[in-house]
Motif scaffolding. Structure first.
Motif, short mmCIF file in Angstrom:
data_model
loop_
_atom_site.label_atom_id
_atom_site.label_comp_id
_atom_site.label_asym_id
_atom_site.label_seq_id
_atom_site.Cartn_x
_atom_site.Cartn_y
_atom_site.Cartn_z
N SER A 165 27.09 37.63 -13.83
CA SER A 165 26.71 36.97 -12.59
C SER A 165 26.60 35.45 -12.73
O SER A 165 26.54 34.74 -11.73
CB SER A 165 25.38 37.53 -12.08
N ILE A 166 26.55 34.95 -13.96
CA ILE A 166 26.57 33.51 -14.18
C ILE A 166 27.86 32.92 -13.62
O ILE A 166 27.85 31.82 -13.06
CB ILE A 166 26.46 33.19 -15.69
N PHE A 167 28.94 33.66 -13.73
CA PHE A 167 30.27 33.11 -13.45
C PHE A 167 30.84 33.52 -12.09
O PHE A 167 31.49 32.71 -11.44
CB PHE A 167 31.23 33.54 -14.55
N ALA A 168 30.66 34.76 -11.68
CA ALA A 168 31.28 35.24 -10.45
C ALA A 168 30.28 36.11 -9.69
O ALA A 168 29.14 36.29 -10.12
CB ALA A 168 32.57 35.99 -10.75
N THR A 169 30.72 36.64 -8.57
CA THR A 169 29.79 37.30 -7.65
C THR A 169 29.94 38.82 -7.65
O THR A 169 30.94 39.36 -8.13
CB THR A 169 30.00 36.78 -6.21
N PHE A 170 28.96 39.49 -7.08
CA PHE A 170 29.00 40.94 -6.89
C PHE A 170 28.12 41.28 -5.70
O PHE A 170 27.25 40.49 -5.31
CB PHE A 170 28.55 41.68 -8.16
N PRO A 171 28.30 42.46 -5.09
CA PRO A 171 27.56 42.78 -3.86
C PRO A 171 26.14 43.25 -4.14
O PRO A 171 25.84 43.77 -5.22
CB PRO A 171 28.40 43.92 -3.26
N ALA A 172 25.28 43.05 -3.17
CA ALA A 172 23.89 43.51 -3.27
C ALA A 172 23.85 45.04 -3.31
O ALA A 172 24.72 45.72 -2.75
CB ALA A 172 23.08 43.00 -2.08
N GLN A 173 22.82 45.57 -3.95
CA GLN A 173 22.69 47.02 -4.10
C GLN A 173 22.56 47.72 -2.75
O GLN A 173 23.01 48.86 -2.59
CB GLN A 173 21.48 47.34 -4.97
N TYR A 174 21.97 47.03 -1.76
CA TYR A 174 21.73 47.71 -0.48
C TYR A 174 23.02 47.99 0.29
O TYR A 174 23.01 48.74 1.27
CB TYR A 174 20.74 46.93 0.39
N TYR A 175 24.14 47.42 -0.13
CA TYR A 175 25.42 47.74 0.51
C TYR A 175 25.97 49.09 0.07
O TYR A 175 26.86 49.64 0.73
CB TYR A 175 26.45 46.66 0.20
N GLY A 176 25.48 49.60 -1.05
CA GLY A 176 26.02 50.84 -1.56
C GLY A 176 27.43 50.65 -2.08
O GLY A 176 27.78 49.59 -2.61
N GLY A 180 33.04 47.18 3.25
CA GLY A 180 33.25 46.62 4.58
C GLY A 180 32.22 45.56 4.93
O GLY A 180 32.56 44.46 5.40
N LEU A 181 30.94 45.86 4.72
CA LEU A 181 29.88 44.91 5.05
C LEU A 181 29.89 43.69 4.13
O LEU A 181 29.69 42.56 4.60
CB LEU A 181 28.53 45.60 5.03
N PRO A 182 30.12 43.84 2.82
CA PRO A 182 30.27 42.64 1.99
C PRO A 182 31.44 41.76 2.46
O PRO A 182 31.34 40.53 2.42
CB PRO A 182 30.54 43.21 0.59
N PHE A 183 32.52 42.37 2.90
CA PHE A 183 33.65 41.61 3.43
C PHE A 183 33.21 40.80 4.64
O PHE A 183 33.51 39.60 4.75
CB PHE A 183 34.79 42.57 3.80
N ILE A 184 32.49 41.43 5.55
CA ILE A 184 31.99 40.72 6.74
C ILE A 184 31.05 39.60 6.34
O ILE A 184 31.07 38.51 6.93
CB ILE A 184 31.29 41.72 7.69
N ASP A 185 30.22 39.85 5.33
CA ASP A 185 29.28 38.82 4.86
C ASP A 185 30.04 37.58 4.39
O ASP A 185 29.65 36.44 4.69
CB ASP A 185 28.45 39.39 3.71
N GLU A 186 31.13 37.78 3.66
CA GLU A 186 31.93 36.64 3.19
C GLU A 186 32.66 35.95 4.33
O GLU A 186 32.82 34.72 4.33
CB GLU A 186 32.94 37.12 2.13
N VAL A 187 33.10 36.72 5.32
CA VAL A 187 33.73 36.12 6.50
C VAL A 187 32.74 35.22 7.22
O VAL A 187 33.05 34.07 7.58
CB VAL A 187 34.26 37.21 7.46
N ILE A 188 31.53 35.70 7.42
CA ILE A 188 30.50 34.93 8.13
C ILE A 188 30.16 33.66 7.36
O ILE A 188 30.12 32.56 7.92
CB ILE A 188 29.24 35.79 8.33
N GLY A 189 29.89 33.80 6.07
CA GLY A 189 29.50 32.64 5.27
C GLY A 189 30.59 31.57 5.24
O GLY A 189 30.30 30.37 5.40
N GLY A 260 35.40 45.15 -10.82
CA GLY A 260 34.09 44.79 -10.33
C GLY A 260 33.37 46.00 -9.76
O GLY A 260 33.96 47.07 -9.60
N PRO A 261 32.07 45.87 -9.46
CA PRO A 261 31.31 47.00 -8.90
C PRO A 261 31.96 47.53 -7.63
O PRO A 261 32.21 46.77 -6.69
CB PRO A 261 29.93 46.39 -8.61
N HIS A 262 32.26 48.81 -7.61
CA HIS A 262 32.85 49.48 -6.44
C HIS A 262 34.19 48.84 -6.03
O HIS A 262 34.55 48.83 -4.85
CB HIS A 262 31.88 49.45 -5.25
#
Length: 332
Positions: A165-176, A180-189, A260-262
């Motif tokens: 996680s120092i270098f790159a990103t991963f989704p929060a646990q609550y996304y399971g 789809g929702l992580p994708f939307i999160d990145e679109v919004i940001g 990466g995770p999932h």
């Protein structure tokens, strides 16, 4: 004989430090600027995460990481300053895109040539890869110490995700497991990022005074991190994630990097590439079209209205080059 072919005139230009050739005209010079700017971006962005995750604890300065919100605030402000410094470094040459989504968005807007998009992407990813290598060079002892203290024997194991996680990103646990929702999160940001950039660099909008635009873009990144950052780690920049992700994959983090995770690896690439251009249409619909209409109306009354703001484009350079050509062109 024109001034452009006069040996004395050319010698005077060299003496004054005026140079011609690829530095002034080649896209390679622009790629070098994007490359260095992205090195700065990741060196200080991933660097501040390294401080929060392994640097403070393994140096003996802090006992635990992310106690309360302090660790997150350190990271969000660190990334804000990383973005600000990177823009100041590269801004004079390219306007400091430092982000494939920004380059794509400005090409869609018509302010950036399509032929330069892919070269910029290559320079940006390469710079972010190199920036990750700089952070690793400085913090590999702290990373190894943290892994030893927490009995992490393999960076590629699931518990290696912390140092990844120092270098790159991963989704929060609550996304399971759904992406789809992580994708939307990145679109919004990313949409907010480009929206803020458009507002800041728009000379017909409020416009920052002096050379404050890079600082304000940094503040925009801080705002996004504080308000929309925890879902995916607010990559909001495909190069910022892909470059370090490639580095960590080569450096032994294996499946934590790819897939990466999932199977997350594609989200911080595709999400920003959608969010950036989307912001172009949003800004034009709600703000840009109105400002353009009012500016056109104003020019009918005052042909040369006073402009405030600091548009990050190559317009000023092109204007200067045009003036130089007029000076060097012999009179008929």
């Amino acid at each position: 004989m024109s001034k452009s072919t006069d040996p004395l005139h050319m010698a005077e230009k060299v003496k004054l430090g005026v140079k011609h050739g690829w530095r002034a005209e080649s896209i390679w010079a622009e790629m070098l600027a994007e490359f260095l700017g992205c090195i700065v971006l990741i060196a200080f962005g991933a660097g501040v995460v390294a401080v929060a995750v392994v640097g403070l604890t393994q140096s003996g300065r802090t006992l635990v990481i992310f106690q309360g919100a302090g660790g997150w605030l350190l990271i969000t402000w660190g990334w804000a300053m990383a973005v600000t410094m990177a823009i100041y470094v590269a801004g004079g040459v390219t306007g400091a895109h430092l982000n494939p989504a920004v380059s794509l968005a400005f090409a869609v807007k018509g302010d950036f040539p399509w032929r330069k998009v892919v070269p910029y992407w290559i320079a940006q990813v390469a710079g972010c890869f190199t920036g990750a290598a700089v952070v690793m060079l400085d913090y590999f002892k702290a990373i190894d110490s943290w892994n030893l203290a927490h009995h992490v024997t393999d960076r590629a194991a699931s518990d290696g995700l912390t140092t990844f996680s120092i270098f790159a990103t991963f989704p929060a646990q609550y996304y399971g497991s759904g992406m789809g929702l992580p994708f939307i999160d990145e679109v919004i940001g990313t949409a907010f990022l480009v929206l803020f950039v458009l507002a800041i660099v728009d000379n017909t909008n409020v416009g920052p005074q002096s050379n404050m635009a890079p600082f304000l873009v940094g503040m925009a990144v801080a705002a996004i991190g504080m308000s929309f950052g925890v879902g995916t780690g607010y990559a909001i920049n495909p190069a910022r994630d892909l470059g370090p992700r490639l580095f960590t994959w080569l450096a032994g983090w294996g499946p934590n990097a790819f897939p990466g995770p999932h199977g997350y690896w594609w989200v911080p690439i595709a999400g920003p590439m959608v969010g950036g251009p989307l912001a172009i249409y949003i800004y034009k619909l709600f703000i840009g079209a109105t400002l353009a209409a009012r500016n056109a109306k104003l020019k009918m009354v005052e042909p040369k209205p006073v402009q405030s703001g600091i548009g990050f484009s190559l317009e000023k350079l092109q204007h200067a080059l045009d003036e130089l050509k007029q000076i060097d062109t012999p009179a008929e």
